[in-house]
Design a protein around this motif. Sequence first.
Motif, short mmCIF file in Angstrom:
data_model
loop_
_atom_site.label_atom_id
_atom_site.label_comp_id
_atom_site.label_asym_id
_atom_site.label_seq_id
_atom_site.Cartn_x
_atom_site.Cartn_y
_atom_site.Cartn_z
N LYS A 167 4.82 6.66 6.06
CA LYS A 167 5.66 5.73 6.82
C LYS A 167 4.75 4.81 7.65
O LYS A 167 3.87 5.28 8.37
N THR A 168 4.98 3.51 7.53
CA THR A 168 4.10 2.53 8.18
C THR A 168 4.89 1.75 9.22
O THR A 168 5.62 0.80 8.88
N LEU A 169 4.75 2.16 10.47
CA LEU A 169 5.46 1.49 11.56
C LEU A 169 4.52 0.88 12.59
O LEU A 169 4.96 0.18 13.51
N LYS A 170 3.24 1.15 12.44
CA LYS A 170 2.23 0.57 13.34
C LYS A 170 0.94 0.42 12.56
O LYS A 170 0.71 1.14 11.57
N PRO A 171 0.07 -0.51 12.97
CA PRO A 171 -1.17 -0.73 12.23
C PRO A 171 -2.01 0.54 12.06
O PRO A 171 -2.66 0.71 11.03
N GLU A 172 -1.96 1.41 13.04
CA GLU A 172 -2.75 2.65 12.95
C GLU A 172 -2.36 3.50 11.75
O GLU A 172 -3.17 4.27 11.23
N ASP A 173 -1.12 3.33 11.27
CA ASP A 173 -0.67 4.10 10.10
C ASP A 173 -1.39 3.68 8.82
O ASP A 173 -1.35 4.40 7.82
N MET A 174 -2.06 2.53 8.85
CA MET A 174 -2.73 2.02 7.67
C MET A 174 -4.21 2.41 7.62
O MET A 174 -4.88 2.20 6.60
N ARG A 175 -4.68 2.98 8.69
CA ARG A 175 -6.12 3.21 8.82
C ARG A 175 -6.66 4.11 7.71
O ARG A 175 -6.16 5.20 7.46
N GLY A 176 -7.70 3.60 7.03
CA GLY A 176 -8.40 4.38 6.02
C GLY A 176 -7.71 4.49 4.68
O GLY A 176 -8.23 5.15 3.77
N LYS A 177 -6.57 3.82 4.50
CA LYS A 177 -5.84 3.92 3.24
C LYS A 177 -6.10 2.66 2.39
O LYS A 177 -6.25 1.56 2.92
N LYS A 178 -6.11 2.85 1.07
CA LYS A 178 -6.41 1.76 0.14
C LYS A 178 -5.13 1.04 -0.26
O LYS A 178 -4.19 1.66 -0.75
N TYR A 179 -5.13 -0.29 -0.07
CA TYR A 179 -3.97 -1.11 -0.40
C TYR A 179 -4.35 -2.17 -1.43
O TYR A 179 -5.33 -2.89 -1.25
N ARG A 180 -3.55 -2.23 -2.48
CA ARG A 180 -3.80 -3.27 -3.48
C ARG A 180 -3.45 -4.63 -2.89
O ARG A 180 -2.40 -4.83 -2.29
N ILE A 181 -4.38 -5.57 -3.06
CA ILE A 181 -4.13 -6.95 -2.67
C ILE A 181 -4.48 -7.87 -3.84
O ILE A 181 -5.17 -7.46 -4.79
N THR A 199 -7.97 -3.53 -1.66
CA THR A 199 -8.49 -3.24 -2.99
C THR A 199 -7.88 -4.21 -4.00
O THR A 199 -6.73 -4.03 -4.42
N PRO A 200 -8.60 -5.26 -4.41
CA PRO A 200 -8.06 -6.19 -5.40
C PRO A 200 -7.82 -5.48 -6.74
O PRO A 200 -8.64 -4.68 -7.19
N LEU A 201 -6.66 -5.76 -7.32
CA LEU A 201 -6.29 -5.12 -8.58
C LEU A 201 -5.31 -6.03 -9.31
O LEU A 201 -4.45 -6.65 -8.68
N ALA A 202 -5.45 -6.12 -10.62
CA ALA A 202 -4.52 -6.94 -11.40
C ALA A 202 -3.10 -6.40 -11.28
O ALA A 202 -2.89 -5.18 -11.20
N GLY A 217 -1.31 2.33 -1.67
CA GLY A 217 -0.14 1.48 -1.49
C GLY A 217 -0.50 0.04 -1.77
O GLY A 217 -1.51 -0.27 -2.41
N GLY A 218 0.34 -0.85 -1.30
CA GLY A 218 0.10 -2.27 -1.51
C GLY A 218 1.13 -3.11 -0.78
O GLY A 218 1.90 -2.60 0.04
N GLU A 219 1.15 -4.38 -1.10
CA GLU A 219 2.14 -5.30 -0.52
C GLU A 219 2.72 -6.12 -1.66
O GLU A 219 2.02 -6.56 -2.56
N ASN A 220 4.03 -6.31 -1.62
CA ASN A 220 4.67 -7.14 -2.63
C ASN A 220 6.12 -7.39 -2.23
O ASN A 220 6.61 -6.84 -1.24
N THR A 221 6.78 -8.21 -3.02
CA THR A 221 8.20 -8.47 -2.79
C THR A 221 9.03 -7.33 -3.37
O THR A 221 8.57 -6.58 -4.24
N TYR A 222 10.26 -7.22 -2.91
CA TYR A 222 11.14 -6.18 -3.44
C TYR A 222 11.29 -6.30 -4.95
O TYR A 222 11.29 -5.30 -5.67
N SER A 223 11.42 -7.53 -5.45
CA SER A 223 11.65 -7.70 -6.88
C SER A 223 10.45 -7.24 -7.70
O SER A 223 10.61 -6.61 -8.76
N ASN A 224 9.24 -7.54 -7.23
CA ASN A 224 8.05 -7.10 -7.96
C ASN A 224 7.84 -5.59 -7.86
O ASN A 224 7.40 -4.95 -8.81
N ILE A 225 8.15 -5.03 -6.70
CA ILE A 225 8.02 -3.57 -6.52
C ILE A 225 8.97 -2.85 -7.47
O ILE A 225 8.59 -1.91 -8.18
#
Length: 344
Positions: A167-181, A199-202, A217-225
């Motif tokens: 669960k990500t509700l504050k920046p500290e929740d992201m610490r040390g975790k790999k996110y696709r960008i 972590t760049p990934l196709a 994890g990563g970041e994206n729109t609902y439709s792409n997720i």
Amino acid sequence: MRRPRWKPLIAGLSISLLLLSGCNPARSGDQQKFELRFAHVTSVGTPKGLAADFFAEQVEKKSGGRIEVEVFPNSELYGDKDEMQAIQSNAVQVLAPASAKFTTIAPSLQVLDLPFIFDDPDEIPEVASPDTEIGKAIYANPDLEENGLKVLGLWDSGMKQIHSNNKTLKPEDMRGKKYRIQPSDVLRTQFETWGGIPTPLAFAEVYSGLQQGLIDGGENTYSNIQSQNMHTVQKYVTELDHGYIGYILTVNKRWYDELPDDLQTAVDEAADEASEFNRKEAQKVNEESKQTIEESGGTEIVIPSKEERQAFKDMVVPSEYEKYRDVIGPEVVDELLERNEKRG
């Protein structure tokens, strides 16, 4: 509109033969015909996929069939790693890549990767219209023209959310975790500022990366997720609306310039109508995808409070804007900062 289902290798060989034979344009009797290949990486039911098909139909209709369009969705023909080279070499004539894909040839387009430039999709047409500084950086970009590309429009994918197994509700929740960008310096430093490991990934590799634990994890729109089933291997989606994915509808300029004037007009009009169609569909499709994720029962959608969202914003605005002032352009950054102050 024809939609071939060739295997990528066969398609690549066929296109190479087409280019070598110089069959674009082709002649049918006394009337010249042109072939337009449009490749993209998302599935057919996403905002990009729907708009690509709409654009193709309008081009064929407005050209009276003189431009024949083939659409290749879901990385069938070219993917993240080679689509930019494909359009520059005229192996495809039209793409709609996310702005981050242009980092190496038009760095100023990273303006669309900056965090919190929009709070709501309804703001996009006004903020990124061709007569604003942001719009000029998109529609009148000299780096794109130098690389043989012409911008036909800006398409929405939508607002970005964080998907993860915690669960990500504050920046500290992201610490040390790999996110696709996507491969963008602006995105990289955003996630580093929040404590994550970018972590760049196709795009086509994200699901397997999540499934195999290569990324958290990563970041994206609902439709792409939802369309890529990312939610099936993620416990949470945090509706942060921290960024925007915009697709730059781009045509190979040499191909476009060789069209007769009336066919250039047909392409321009089709692009304008497809952009309007896309904006309406993007919001609708994202809402439907969000509902599908909720109803799946395996992924919780987390809605941060206003204060929680502001904590993320305070860490990157205005610092990220200033960090890329020289890359994006001082006029663009000043316009964004002025607008941010008015929003409060």
